[in-house]
Design an enzyme around this catalytic site. Structure first.
Site, PDB file in Angstrom:
ATOM      1  N   ALA A  61      34.665  40.777  35.376  1.00 59.18           N
ATOM      2  CA  ALA A  61      33.907  41.930  34.884  1.00 59.18           C
ATOM      3  C   ALA A  61      34.689  43.215  35.104  1.00 59.18           C
ATOM      4  CB  ALA A  61      32.560  42.007  35.580  1.00 59.18           C
ATOM      5  N   GLY A 102      34.650  36.150  35.984  1.00 56.98           N
ATOM      6  CA  GLY A 102      34.393  35.939  34.571  1.00 56.98           C
ATOM      7  C   GLY A 102      35.623  35.516  33.793  1.00 56.98           C
ATOM      8  N   GLU A 105      35.635  31.848  34.246  1.00 57.26           N
ATOM      9  CA  GLU A 105      34.481  31.297  33.526  1.00 57.26           C
ATOM     10  C   GLU A 105      34.728  31.281  32.023  1.00 57.26           C
ATOM     11  OE1 GLU A 105      30.597  32.200  36.237  1.00 57.26           O
ATOM     12  OE2 GLU A 105      31.664  33.960  35.519  1.00 57.26           O
ATOM     13  N   GLU A 125      32.825  35.959  43.522  1.00 57.39           N
ATOM     14  CA  GLU A 125      31.595  36.751  43.485  1.00 57.39           C
ATOM     15  C   GLU A 125      30.839  36.789  44.803  1.00 57.39           C
ATOM     16  OE1 GLU A 125      32.453  35.596  39.222  1.00 57.39           O
ATOM     17  OE2 GLU A 125      32.638  34.671  41.200  1.00 57.39           O
TER      18      GLU A 125
END
Length: 703
Positions: A61, A102, A105, A125
């Site tokens: 992010a 992310g 991911e 995270e």
């Protein structure tokens, strides 16, 4: 930010560039989604490679969008991953560098993955109090196995791609160009025909999943009692044993709960605070740091040797200066002993120990400093001693060399005046043990040049320190505040408390050590020397006399076997001292103070709010640029409980109105003159604001 597409032999190579870490902000997500759609519509394209520019694939992010609507605005990360996963044409992600959060991911949503051998991947995270929210807890176990995935997610620690080369996470791990390898892999898979695999369709395999998960829960619960995120991570990973969509629902629920938890707010505050601390508002990217290739250190004692190790660890040669061969030999022996201890624990090889020791050039001659780019003084805290040292450094150091003092309290501007180059002088306050403690206070003098400050911040990053900028004042940020904390602790002894009660209360609050155990560890004579200077320089500053009486008894702490506590040979356990208790009671009686019972809440409030009040003054004076800088100082260097976010953040959570009300109550009691509230604290409390409110800029700093 830029997203571009090139065609290589029928393969669309989509690359994005969003420095510094290729964060997946809204503009990047839109650009990638549009590029995927265009590639699927182009009849000349048979497959898609997704990659990124620079050393990062993606750090996840975009931190600039944290806590803003843009983070979830369409296409959000889930939308983008779905677009990749459902692409009619096969997608291969080429991981050129670090892929975190992310970023990993997104790669897990692709049909194929190729990584450079030196790339690292991870889901960090948990370090900001949340769990992976883009399917990481569901897809990673399907490709690396339940145990490996759980370890990666609960620890948040990145793993080298080469260590995962034999798992289904990667279709290839290469030493060469991952993009070229991805193009080649796609062409081969397309030629082979058949459906292209999706991670979500794989099953999680484990011989005895429920027994492993039960064992993992017990271990994680014991290690993370102040933080809910690690256990939520276990729950989410456990849900990967269910059908994919059910597991995703568990992940989403856990992510939402954690995002709004107080623990996550604290960890995010620390995360962003540490990054904010690395910026100096009036020094832009156009100010270039000076090159630092060689360092000189004056003083080979505990502090000087520890400072030297930071540079040796970074591969920077160090000239280490002392006044006698005996002191020099002792310092070198300590450095070697520290490295050999690390080697015994498996943290270094014998070869690495010798490589680092070879970087040290011991000397008794100041001429050894002549070619140093940075010279750091680490000698006794006395102006006369500092003057003698800096005059000699100034005489031999080359033009443009940076001269730093490691003073913990003294006036850096006065030290700079001992040289003919005050623009090149600053404070670098390392914390003991300097080779272990993360914090570095970078003290900016009135005439310190901007590029000197830029260099100091760059050097701090290079030697893996958390740097916080301080203005010049007695004690800078950390020690100036801790003095008020310590004063309150000794005032409490006058009124009725004993050292063990005060320490017990502060340790229950979460401090690594209470003030009296900390004093015994650091050496009570250090505080005594500071107080003697205060008596001359600030005669209006009132102290309890029990701390001086302790030192007059020769009780300096662990190094003398007795301080506020008694110690036994070879044992650092703090044993309550009848002699100290008798002295404390006697001092109260001599001053006519009626001792009373004091509860733990009062102890905690008085010590913590003393920190907060002085922190408010530091903000008001512009000594610290922002409240979060103060919090980072206390989280990194003073053992403040990390789950409370630092003194200023903790005060915000309590409410400044409540903090001020408590201070006014204490102002009516013993030593009430110590509770004069900082004007900034009063101003913010009355306005219903907080220290970390962006609009609550300190007046002195904002002027």
């Amino acid at each position: 930010m830029a997203v571009g597409t090139t065609i290589r032999d029928g393969i669309a190579v989509v690359s994005f560039d969003n420095p510094p870490v290729n964060g997946l902000g809204l503009a990047v997500r839109r650009g990638l989604a549009e590029a995927l759609a265009q590639a699927n519509e182009d009849d000349a394209v048979r497959g898609i490679v997704l990659t990124a520019a620079g050393r990062f694939f993606s750090g996840g992010a975009d931190i600039k969008e944290f806590n803003t609507p843009r983070a979830e605005q369409a296409p959000n990360l889930h939308d983008l991953i779905a677009a990749v996963e459902s692409s009619a044409k096969p997608v291969c992600v080429a991981i050129n560098g670090t892929a975190l959060g992310g970023g990993l991911e997104l790669a897990l949503g692709a049909h194929y993955r190729v990584a450079h051998a030196q790339a690292e991947v991870g889901l960090p995270e948990v370090k900001i109090g949340i769990l992976p929210g883009g399917g990481g807890t569901q897809r990673l176990p399907r490709v690396v196995g339940l145990e490996t995935a759980l370890n990666m997610i609960v620890s948040g620690t990145p793993v080298a791609a080469r260590r995962l080369a034999d798992t289904a996470l990667f279709d290839a791990v290469v030493d060469g160009d991952p993009v070229a390898a991805a193009v080649e892999l796609l062409q081969a898979r397309i030629a082979a025909g058949g459906p292209h695999p999706r991670v979500r369709d794989r099953a999680v395999e484990h011989a005895d999943a429920q027994a492993f998960l039960a064992w993992a829960r017990m271990g994680v619960a014991a290690a993370s009692k102040h933080y809910p995120a690690p256990l939520r991570c276990v729950d989410a990973v456990a849900a990967s044993l269910r059908p994919f969509d059910e597991g995703m629902a568990v992940e989403r629920e856990g992510f939402t709960v954690l995002l709004h938890s107080p623990e996550s707010r604290v960890l995010r505050h620390a995360f962003f605070g540490e990054r904010a601390a690395s910026r100096i508002d009036d020094i832009g990217p156009d100010v270039r740091p000076r090159p630092i290739e060689r360092v000189g250190i004056v003083g080979a004692g505990t502090m000087g040797g520890g400072i030297a190790m930071n540079f040796l660890n970074a591969g920077i040669p160090v000239a280490l200066l002392e006044t006698s061969q005996e002191a020099l030999d002792r310092g070198l022996a300590t450095i070697r002993r520290n490295y050999e201890a690390s080697a015994k624990k498996g943290r270094l090889t014998a070869e690495q120990v010798e490589q680092r020791m070879a970087l040290v050039a011991p000397s008794l001659d100041y001429a050894a400093l002549a070619d140093a780019d940075l010279v750091i003084e680490a000698v006794y805290e006395d102006y006369a001693v500092k003057q003698a040292v800096f005059e000699r450094i100034d005489a031999v150091a080359r033009p443009g060399a940076i001269l730093a003092t490691n003073t913990s309290t003294l006036d850096v501007d006065r030290v700079a005046a001992f040289t003919r180059r005050p623009q090149d002088v600053l404070g670098l306050h390392f914390f003991s043990p300097a080779n272990v403690m993360r914090l570095l206070e970078v003290v900016r003098g009135a005439r310190t040049a901007p590029d000197v400050m830029a260099t100091a911040m760059a050097v701090a990053k290079r030697i893996r320190k958390t740097a916080v900028v301080s203005g010049v004042c007695d004690g800078f940020i950390g020690n100036r505040m801790i003095e008020q904390y310590s004063r309150q602790a000794t005032f409490l002894l006058e009124e009725g408390a004993l050292p063990q009660q005060v320490d017990r209360a502060m340790e229950a609050f979460g401090f690594a050590m209470g003030p009296f155990r900390m004093g015994d560890l650091a050496g009570n004579d250090i505080g005594w020397a500071i107080r003697k200077r205060r008596y001359l320089e600030q005669p209006d500053m009132v102290y309890a006399d029990n701390a001086d009486a302790l030192c007059e008894m020769g009780r300096y702490g662990q190094k003398t076997g007795k301080g506020w506590y008694d110690y036994r040979p070879g044992d650092r356990t703090a044993h309550p001292s009848p002699e100290v208790e008798a002295m404390i009671v006697e001092r109260s009686q001599a001053q006519g103070i009626a001792r009373r019972a004091i509860d733990d809440r009062e102890i905690v409030e008085r010590l913590v709010y003393a920190l907060v009040n002085e922190g408010a003054r530091i903000l008001e004076e512009g000594i610290a640029a922002r409240a979060s800088d103060i919090d980072i100082v206390y989280l990194s260097g003073y053992g403040f409980p990390p789950w409370r976010g630092g003194p200023m953040f903790h005060a915000d959570q309590v409410g400044l109105y409540n903090v001020l009300a408590a201070m006014r109550r204490y102002a009516s009691g013993h030593r009430g003159e110590a509770w004069a509230p900082a004007p900034l604290l009063v101003e913010l409390a009355e306005a219903g604001r907080s220290f970390n409110d962006p609009v609550a800029r300190p007046r002195a700093a904002a002027a």
